[in-house]
Design an enzyme around this catalytic site. Structure first.
Site, PDB file in Angstrom:
ATOM      1  N   ASP A 131     -46.157 -25.466  -4.739  1.00 51.09           N
ATOM      2  CA  ASP A 131     -46.711 -24.256  -5.328  1.00 51.09           C
ATOM      3  C   ASP A 131     -47.385 -23.428  -4.245  1.00 51.09           C
ATOM      4  OD1 ASP A 131     -49.628 -25.070  -5.118  1.00 51.09           O
ATOM      5  OD2 ASP A 131     -48.869 -26.710  -6.354  1.00 51.09           O
TER       6      ASP A 131
ATOM      7  N   GLU B 211     -20.723 -39.367  15.099  1.00 51.53           N
ATOM      8  CA  GLU B 211     -21.796 -38.820  14.252  1.00 51.53           C
ATOM      9  C   GLU B 211     -22.989 -38.373  15.100  1.00 51.53           C
ATOM     10  OE1 GLU B 211     -21.372 -41.099   9.966  1.00 51.53           O
ATOM     11  OE2 GLU B 211     -22.087 -42.243  11.705  1.00 51.53           O
TER      12      GLU B 211
END
Ligand code: GLA
Length: 730
Positions: A534, A614
Site C-alpha cells: 500500500d 542457464e
C-alpha cells in the site's frame, strides 16, 4: 493556481491540468458536492434536482420545503443522525450518548504547497507543485469542527483528501468513524473495480456493476491485507484501457481500512474510504483533534491507462522517498527459496560467489540468521546474530560478500515476537494479547504492541546495532500474520479501541526514525509477499515484495492487478527455480526473467545449481535489466492484454519522449496449426517510424497501434515475448 473560489456564491473549484472538482455551500450552509470530472468551467449546480422523495426528511432550517433533504442531495462529508440515511463519513458519540452531527459551512483557507499529516505518511509536494484548500465545517450544537483538506497537484491531475475532526466543545466525545474521503456522485452509471486476493495471489481486479445498496472492500486484519487492497476504481461501463471515464482512489495507510460504495434509491453513487470503523474508536478530549490518513484521487477521461500513469507518477515521485526513489535499484539474490532456514555462512557465501560471477549486485540474507531460529516456531524478537550459523559473525560475512564486489542486505520481522524467545521471556507484556484469553497465533507467532514507546525503542536499538555492526545496504521489513486479540497493557479500558490506529502510528514512527537515521539503506516492505502492499508503506520503503508466489505465470496476473495503482519500480519481483515452489509449474528461464523484470529485479534460487547455458542466460538477463532498467521504471507502463482472460500477458514500457519502446510478455499456451497472435501497442508517435531492434523491421507508430505487431510463434508453454523498438530520426 489550482484553487478557485467564488466567495459570493460560496463556490469552491479545484482545477488540475485535465480535471475539475466543484463544491458549493448552499443557503443553509450545507457543503454540496457538484462535480468531479472533465474541465467544464461552469457552475454545475444546475444539474442538482430537488425531488420530494418519500421518507426523506427535511432539516428544520428548510421550513416546509419537502424538496430539500440531506437524504437525496450530494454532500461533501456525510453525517449520521440528521436525516441522511446513506453511508456516513463521520460518526461520533457525544457526552450525552447521542450521535447526531450536522456539519455546516464555517470558513476556508488556502495555502501554497501541500498539507502534511502528523505522524502519518502522505503525498508531499512543494509550493510550485501543489496548493492546499481547507474548508471548515461545524456542528454548532456540539462545537465539533471538521476541516476538509484538499491537496491539489495540478500537473499530475491528482487531488488528495484528509479530514481533521476537532472537539471545540467542553466535554469528551468519542469518534467511531472518521473517513478520509466521501465522494458523492449524483450523475452517471458506474461500475467498480476492487483488488481482491489471498496469500500468494494478491490484487486481482474484479469489475462489477453497482447494485442498489452498499458494496464494500475492506480489511479488518490490522494490515491492508492480501485479501483486499486499499484502492478502488469507479468506471463507466464502456471504460477500457484507452477509452472511457474512471476515477481511481488509493489510501495512504497500511492498517485496517474500509471502502464502501452506496448506490442509492435515486441511482446516485456515494463512496467513502477510511480507517475501518469496526476497529476504531478515538476519545477526543476538549480541545483535541484527530487527523485522518490520506486518500488520493485521480480522474481519467481516457481509460485505466491514464489513471495508472497518474498514480504511478505521484507514488513514485511524491510518496516514495529517499535516495532510491528514482535511481536504479540493485539486482538482488535472496537466499530464501534456495535454503529456507537451512544455511550457514559458507552456504550463503557460495550463493553469493555464483551470483557475483553473473553480475548480481546484492546478496540478501533472509529469515533465520538471528536468535534461535531454525524454523518458524522460535526466535522472533531476538535480533542478535546466531553465530552457530553465521560463523565469525555478520561483520565477517558482509566483508566476504563485499570482497566479491557485492553489497549486503538483511531480513527483519520487527513487529513480531515468538513465545520461544528471550524477548518474550523477559517482556511477555509486550505481546498483544488479552488478559484471561489465549491469543490467536499466526505462523506460531504473536505481535509486539507497536503503540508502546518502550517497544519502539527496543526495536530501534536492536536494528541500529545490527546496521552499525556491518556494512548493510538493504533491509527487508517483513510482517507475517494478521492481527487479532487487540489489547494494550498501556492503554486505559476506554482507549483500547484506539490500539489498531496507535499500532500504525507506532510502526510509522519507528520506520521514520530508522529511515532518517540510515538514509543510504534501501528498505523493502513485505508481508508474506504482498499483504501490506500500500502507499503507506511505500512512503518508507520504495519497493515491496509483491507476492510469495514466484511462479512466472501466476505473477503475470498478480503484477497485472498491482499495476493499476502501483508503479513498476515498487514491485519486488524475482526469478526463482523450477519446478516452482508454490505451484510445481515449470516455465522457461527467459519467461521468468521478463516477468521478474516488471519490477525491482532479482533472483531467489541457488544459481550454482543452474546449467552453464542457464548461467549464461542469467548473465544476459542482468545485462538487459541494466540496459532497460530506467525505461522499465521511469517509462510509461501499458497493459496490452488481460492475462485473466486472454491466452497471453503482454505489457510495454514507453519512454516519455516516445522514442523507445520495450514490449514484454508471455504467451501462455501454444495452439498447434494456428496463425500468430498480434498485439496493438500504445502511446507511440503515430507518424513516427519504429524499428524493431532484432529484426530491423520498420513500421509507423500508427500501424503498430492500430494494426498491431505480430508476436513470435509460440513453442511449448509460457513462451516469452520481448521486442525492443526505437523511433528512427526523421
Ligand atoms: C515471508 C516472506 C518471504 C520470506 C519468509 C521468511 O513469507 O514473504 O519472502 O522472507 O517470510 O520467513
Amino acid at each position: 493556481m489550482s484553487v478557485y473560489i467564488d466567495e459570493k456564491k460560496c463556490m469552491f473549484c479545484l482545477k488540475t491540468k485535465n480535471t475539475e472538482y466543484q463544491m458549493k455551500a448552499d443557503e443553509y450552509g450545507v457543503l454540496k458536492h457538484l462535480w468531479y470530472g472533465k474541465i467544464v468551467n461552469t457552475d454545475m449546480s444546475y444539474l442538482l434536482e430537488y425531488p420530494d422523495v418519500g421518507f426523506s426528511g427535511n432539516p428544520y432550517c428548510a421550513g416546509n420545503d419537502r424538496t430539500y433533504s440531506l437524504n437525496t442531495l450530494p454532500v461533501e462529508y456525510s453525517c449520521e443522525g440528521t436525516g441522511d440515511y446513506r453511508i456516513s463519513a463521520v460518526s461520533v458519540i457525544h457526552s450525552n450518548g447521542s450521535n447526531a452531527l450536522d456539519l455546516r459551512y464555517k470558513g476556508y483557507s488556502i495555502k501554497k504547497g501541500k498539507y502534511s499529516i502528523k505522524g502519518l505518511p502522505s503525498v508531499y509536494a512543494n509550493e510550485t507543485e501543489a496548493e492546499t484548500l481547507e474548508i471548515i465545517l461545524e456542528d454548532t450544537a456540539s462545537d465539533i469542527e471538521v476541516v476538509l483538506r484538499y491537496g491539489v497537484l495540478e500537473k499530475l491531475d491528482i487531488i488528495t483528501r484528509s479530514a481533521v475532526i476537532r472537539n471545540r466543545g467542553t466535554s469528551t466525545v468519542t469518534l467511531n468513524k472518521a473517513a478520509s474521503l466521501c465522494l458523492d456522485i449524483p450523475y452517471g452509471e458506474w461500475e467498480w473495480i476492487n483488488f481482491h486476493g489471498r496469500h500468494t495471489m494478491e490484487r486481482i481486479p474484479e469489475r462489477k456493476p453497482l447494485f442498489h445498496g452498499i458494496q464494500e472492500s475492506s480489511s479488518t486484519r490490522g494490515t491492508s491485507s492480501h485479501h483486499q487492497n486499499p484502492s478502488v476504481v469507479l468506471c463507466s461501463s464502456d471504460c477500457t484501457e484507452q477509452y472511457g471515464e474512471c476515477i481511481g482512489i488509493f489510501f495512504v495507510y497500511s492498517g485496517s481500512f474500509q471502502t464502501q460504495i452506496e448506490y442509492d434509491q435515486l441511482r446516485q453513487t456515494r463512496l467513502t474510504m477510511g480507517i475501518h470503523p469496526d476497529l476504531f474508536t478515538w476519545r477526543l478530549l476538549s480541545g483535541e483533534e484527530f487527523e485522518t490518513p490520506e486518500a488520493v484521487m485521480t480522474y481519467s477521461v481516457s481509460g485505466f491507462s491514464q489513471m495508472s500513469h497518474n498514480f504511478h507518477k505521484v507514488i513514485r515521485e511524491n510518496i516514495c522517498r529517499g535516495k532510491y526513489k528514482l535511481i536504479e535499484r540493485p539486482v538482488l539474490i535472496n537466499n530464501w527459496e534456495a535454503t529456507y532456514f537451512d544455511f550457514d555462512a559458507e552456504k550463503i557465501l557460495n550463493i553469493a560467489k555464483e551470483a557475483s560471477k553473473l553480475g548480481v549486485d546484492m546478496l540478501v540474507l533472509d529469515d533465520g540468521w538471528f536468535g534461535k531460529r531454525n524454523g518458524d516456531c522460535s526466535g522472533l524478537g531476538d535480533w542478535f546474530v546466531n553465530e552457530n550459523k553465521i560463523q565469525g559473525g555478520l561483520g565477517k560475512l558482509v566483508q566476504n560478500v563485499k570482497s566479491l564486489g557485492m553489497r549486503f542486505g538483511i531480513w527483519f520481522e520487527p513487529e513480531m515476537i515468538s513465545e520461544d524467545s528471550d524477548l518474550y521471556r523477559s517482556h511477555p507484556d509486550w505481546a498483544i494479547k488479552i488478559p484471561g484469553r489465549q491469543p490467536v497465533r499466526g505462523r506460531y507467532q504473536l505481535l509486539l504492541d507497536m503503540s508502546r514507546q518502550d517497544v519502539q525503542d527496543y526495536l530501534y536499538n536492536v536494528i541500529c546495532n545490527i546496521l552499525k555492526s556491518a556494512d548493510i545496504s538493504y533491509i527487508k521489513w517483513d510482517m507475517n500474520r494478521s492481527i487479532s486479540d487487540w489489547y494494550s497493557a498501556n492503554l486505559s479500558s476506554e482507549r483500547q479501541g484506539e490500539l489498531p490506529h496507535r499500532y500504525m502510528l507506532g510502526l510509522y514512527a519507528l520506520l521514520e526514525r530508522l529511515t532518517s537515521e540510515f538514509p543510504d539503506v534501501l528498505f523493502e516492505g513485505c508481508s508474506g509477499g504482498g499483504g501490506r502492499f500500500d502507499a503507506g508503506m511505500l512512503y518508507y520503503c520504495p519497493q515491496i515484495w509483491c507476492s510469495d508466489d514466484t511462479d512466472a505465470f501466476e505473477r503475470t496476473m498478480i503484477q497485472y492487478g498491482t499495476s493499476f495503482i502501483y508503479p513498476i519500480s515498487t514491485v519486488g519481483s524475482h526469478v526463482s527455480t523450477v519446478p516452482n515452489h508454490q505451484t510445481g509449474r515449470i516455465t522457461p528461464i527467459e519467461t521468468r526473467a521478463v516477468t521478474a523484470m516488471a519490477g525491482s529485479f532479482g533472483y531467489e534460487l541457488d544459481l550454482g545449481t543452474l546449467s552453464e547455458k542457464e548461467k549464461a542466460d542469467v548473465a544476459l538477463q542482468i545485462k538487459k535489466f541494466k540496459k532497460f532498467g530506467s525505461l522499465i521504471h521511469g517509462g510509461k507502463y501499458y497493459r496490452l492484454s488481460n492475462p485473466l482472460k486472454d491466452n497471453n500477458a503482454l505489457w510495454s514500457y514507453v519512454s516519455d519522449d516516445k522514442k523507445e519502446v520495450l514490449v514484454h510478455g508471455v504467451i501462455f499456451r501454444t495452439e498447434p496449426n494456428m496463425k500468430r497472435m498480434t498485439v496493438k501497442l500504445c502511446g507511440l508517435e503515430p507518424d513516427g517510424y519504429y524499428q524493431i531492434e532484432d529484426t530491423l523491421e520498420v513500421y509507423t507508430g500508427s500501424a503498430l497501434m492500430k494494426g498491431g505487431m505480430l508476436l513470435p510463434a509460440p513453442w511449448g508453454d509460457y513462451t516469452p515475448v520481448e521486442f525492443y523498438l526505437k523511433r528512427l530520426e526523421k
